[in-house]
Design an enzyme around this catalytic site. Structure first.
Site, PDB file in Angstrom:
ATOM      1  N   TYR A 128      -1.648   7.799  -2.803  1.00 50.22           N
ATOM      2  CA  TYR A 128      -1.881   7.449  -4.198  1.00 50.22           C
ATOM      3  C   TYR A 128      -3.118   8.134  -4.772  1.00 50.22           C
ATOM      4  O   TYR A 128      -3.192   8.398  -5.967  1.00 50.22           O
ATOM      5  CB  TYR A 128      -2.072   5.934  -4.332  1.00 50.22           C
ATOM      6  CG  TYR A 128      -0.790   5.139  -4.397  1.00 50.22           C
ATOM      7  CD1 TYR A 128       0.467   5.742  -4.432  1.00 50.22           C
ATOM      8  CD2 TYR A 128      -0.841   3.749  -4.437  1.00 50.22           C
ATOM      9  CE1 TYR A 128       1.622   4.989  -4.494  1.00 50.22           C
ATOM     10  CE2 TYR A 128       0.307   2.979  -4.506  1.00 50.22           C
ATOM     11  CZ  TYR A 128       1.541   3.599  -4.531  1.00 50.22           C
ATOM     12  OH  TYR A 128       2.684   2.853  -4.602  1.00 50.22           O
ATOM     13  N   CYS A 135      -4.642  -1.946  -1.536  1.00 54.02           N
ATOM     14  CA  CYS A 135      -4.946  -0.561  -1.907  1.00 54.02           C
ATOM     15  C   CYS A 135      -5.869  -0.602  -3.113  1.00 54.02           C
ATOM     16  O   CYS A 135      -5.520  -1.204  -4.140  1.00 54.02           O
ATOM     17  CB  CYS A 135      -3.648   0.175  -2.242  1.00 54.02           C
ATOM     18  SG  CYS A 135      -3.886   1.799  -2.985  1.00 54.02           S
ATOM     19  N   ASN A 136      -7.041   0.019  -3.003  1.00 53.40           N
ATOM     20  CA  ASN A 136      -7.986   0.016  -4.121  1.00 53.40           C
ATOM     21  C   ASN A 136      -7.433   0.756  -5.327  1.00 53.40           C
ATOM     22  O   ASN A 136      -7.609   0.330  -6.471  1.00 53.40           O
ATOM     23  CB  ASN A 136      -9.314   0.637  -3.675  1.00 53.40           C
ATOM     24  CG  ASN A 136     -10.154  -0.307  -2.858  1.00 53.40           C
ATOM     25  OD1 ASN A 136     -10.949  -1.079  -3.373  1.00 53.40           O
ATOM     26  ND2 ASN A 136      -9.965  -0.261  -1.537  1.00 53.40           N
ATOM     27  N   THR A 137      -6.769   1.887  -5.100  1.00 54.55           N
ATOM     28  CA  THR A 137      -6.210   2.649  -6.219  1.00 54.55           C
ATOM     29  C   THR A 137      -5.206   1.810  -6.993  1.00 54.55           C
ATOM     30  O   THR A 137      -5.271   1.702  -8.226  1.00 54.55           O
ATOM     31  CB  THR A 137      -5.534   3.931  -5.712  1.00 54.55           C
ATOM     32  OG1 THR A 137      -6.516   4.765  -5.092  1.00 54.55           O
ATOM     33  CG2 THR A 137      -4.886   4.694  -6.850  1.00 54.55           C
ATOM     34  N   ASP A 185       0.868  -1.181   0.000  1.00 55.91           N
ATOM     35  CA  ASP A 185       0.000   0.000   0.000  1.00 55.91           C
ATOM     36  C   ASP A 185       0.903   1.228   0.000  1.00 55.91           C
ATOM     37  O   ASP A 185       2.114   1.129   0.189  1.00 55.91           O
ATOM     38  CB  ASP A 185      -0.901   0.001   1.241  1.00 55.91           C
ATOM     39  CG  ASP A 185      -2.038   1.013   1.183  1.00 55.91           C
ATOM     40  OD1 ASP A 185      -2.221   1.658   0.127  1.00 55.91           O
ATOM     41  OD2 ASP A 185      -2.737   1.188   2.194  1.00 55.91           O
ATOM     42  N   SER A 186       0.293   2.393  -0.197  1.00 57.48           N
ATOM     43  CA  SER A 186       1.070   3.630  -0.113  1.00 57.48           C
ATOM     44  C   SER A 186       1.125   4.160   1.314  1.00 57.48           C
ATOM     45  O   SER A 186       1.951   5.007   1.633  1.00 57.48           O
ATOM     46  CB  SER A 186       0.472   4.709  -1.024  1.00 57.48           C
ATOM     47  OG  SER A 186      -0.819   5.082  -0.577  1.00 57.48           O
ATOM     48  N   CYS A 235     -11.879   1.866   0.118  1.00 60.94           N
ATOM     49  CA  CYS A 235     -10.475   2.224   0.339  1.00 60.94           C
ATOM     50  C   CYS A 235     -10.068   1.476   1.589  1.00 60.94           C
ATOM     51  O   CYS A 235     -10.825   1.438   2.575  1.00 60.94           O
ATOM     52  CB  CYS A 235     -10.319   3.732   0.532  1.00 60.94           C
ATOM     53  SG  CYS A 235      -8.663   4.232   1.092  1.00 60.94           S
ATOM     54  N   THR A 236      -8.892   0.850   1.576  1.00 61.52           N
ATOM     55  CA  THR A 236      -8.518   0.011   2.712  1.00 61.52           C
ATOM     56  C   THR A 236      -8.288   0.805   3.989  1.00 61.52           C
ATOM     57  O   THR A 236      -8.269   0.230   5.080  1.00 61.52           O
ATOM     58  CB  THR A 236      -7.280  -0.835   2.379  1.00 61.52           C
ATOM     59  OG1 THR A 236      -6.219   0.010   1.923  1.00 61.52           O
ATOM     60  CG2 THR A 236      -7.609  -1.864   1.317  1.00 61.52           C
ATOM     61  N   HIS A 237      -8.109   2.127   3.881  1.00 59.05           N
ATOM     62  CA  HIS A 237      -8.036   2.945   5.091  1.00 59.05           C
ATOM     63  C   HIS A 237      -9.386   3.000   5.810  1.00 59.05           C
ATOM     64  O   HIS A 237      -9.439   3.107   7.043  1.00 59.05           O
ATOM     65  CB  HIS A 237      -7.626   4.385   4.743  1.00 59.05           C
ATOM     66  CG  HIS A 237      -6.159   4.596   4.586  1.00 59.05           C
ATOM     67  ND1 HIS A 237      -5.467   4.220   3.457  1.00 59.05           N
ATOM     68  CD2 HIS A 237      -5.241   5.172   5.411  1.00 59.05           C
ATOM     69  CE1 HIS A 237      -4.194   4.548   3.596  1.00 59.05           C
ATOM     70  NE2 HIS A 237      -4.029   5.127   4.771  1.00 59.05           N
TER      71      HIS A 237
END
Length: 274
Positions: free
Chosen positions: A50, A82-84, A18-19, A196-198
């Site tokens: 991202y 990360c979805n992006t 992930d970012s 979004c994984t956050h």
């Protein structure tokens, strides 16, 4: 050294990429379902976040960083937490790695299948909300459903703040809740997709401060099941317990914020990527 079956004697492992620290939500699901799997973490903090970057810049960056971190970790499976990154670079990552790559797809399909009102909210970063991949996902799996797109980039910052020990208040979340419940059709929303994984890191706060009870749905459990499927497919035998995890970052972590965020997966050795 390979054993008689042709596999290495090292414990199977997965690298979660992930970012930022949103991949923690995915890691928690994997740890719950597969506690003996060793997890490594690859954080492209040098390019965080991202969600605000262009596709043309992001795609080669994701492939470069994830490939380097997979090589450094020796992991058997890459989980793009990360979805992006998933919506941009899964085919390129699979081609570059020749190893299983598990991506995060917004849970539009199960939400569309399970909604009782026919109206769902898709909460994501601005990049994911506007990406063609997301539009095609909605067209394929949510045809006939009303999908309210809710850009919520501030939730990334708030999730990171929560992991630093800060309190996330009702006032912090009010703008996002307004976009969900007070937009056209918002009164009928019964499922909100956390794309979004956050965002699952804020599930408790979102549920507590929402004006009414709805389901907050994410892809974490499905991702963990897919990782388990790959372990079986690759005939990888898990040991009694996981080996120490390692953290790979693309830039220094001077205040050790990232290391502290992943401390629940200790013991953890930090190894910056080359």
């Amino acid at each position: 050294m390979p054993n008689a079956s042709g596999h290495s004697n090292k414990a199977p492992s997965a690298l979660i990429f992930d970012s930022g620290v949103g991949a923690i939500s995915i890691a928690r699901e994997i740890r719950q379902q597969i506690p003996a799997l060793t997890l490594h973490f690859g954080v492209d903090n040098g390019f965080y976040p991202y969600g605000t970057k262009s596709e043309e810049i992001l795609r080669p960056r994701i492939v470069e960083q994830a490939t380097a971190m997979m090589a450094a970790s020796g992991a058997d499976i890459l989980v793009v937490g990360c979805n992006t990154a998933s919506t941009l670079a899964l085919p390129q990552l699979r081609e570059a790695l020749q190893k299983p790559v598990v991506g995060v797809v917004p849970a539009v399909k199960p939400a569309a299948e399970e909604t009782r009102t026919g109206t769902i909210a898709l909460i994501a970063t601005e990049g994911t909300v506007n990406r063609r991949y997301t539009r095609e996902l909605i067209e394929e799996f949510a045809n006939g459903r009303q999908v309210i797109n809710v850009p919520a980039p501030e939730l990334v910052r708030l999730a990171e703040a929560k992991l630093r020990g800060e309190t996330v208040s009702a006032a912090d979340l009010e703008p996002v809740l307004q976009r969900i419940f007070h937009s056209d059709g918002g009164d009928k929303v019964d499922i909100a997709v956390l794309a979004c994984t956050h965002f699952p890191l804020l599930r408790d706060e979102l549920a507590r401060f929402a004006p009414r009870s709805i389901r907050w749905l994410d892809s974490g459990a499905a991702i963990a099941r897919r990782v388990h499927w790959w372990l079986d497919e690759l005939h990888l035998q898990l040991p009694a317990q996981a080996e120490p995890s390692r953290l790979f970052t693309s830039a220094p972590d001077p205040d050790r914020h990232i290391a502290r965020a992943f401390a629940e997966f200790s013991p953890l050795a930090q190894t910056p990527a080359e």
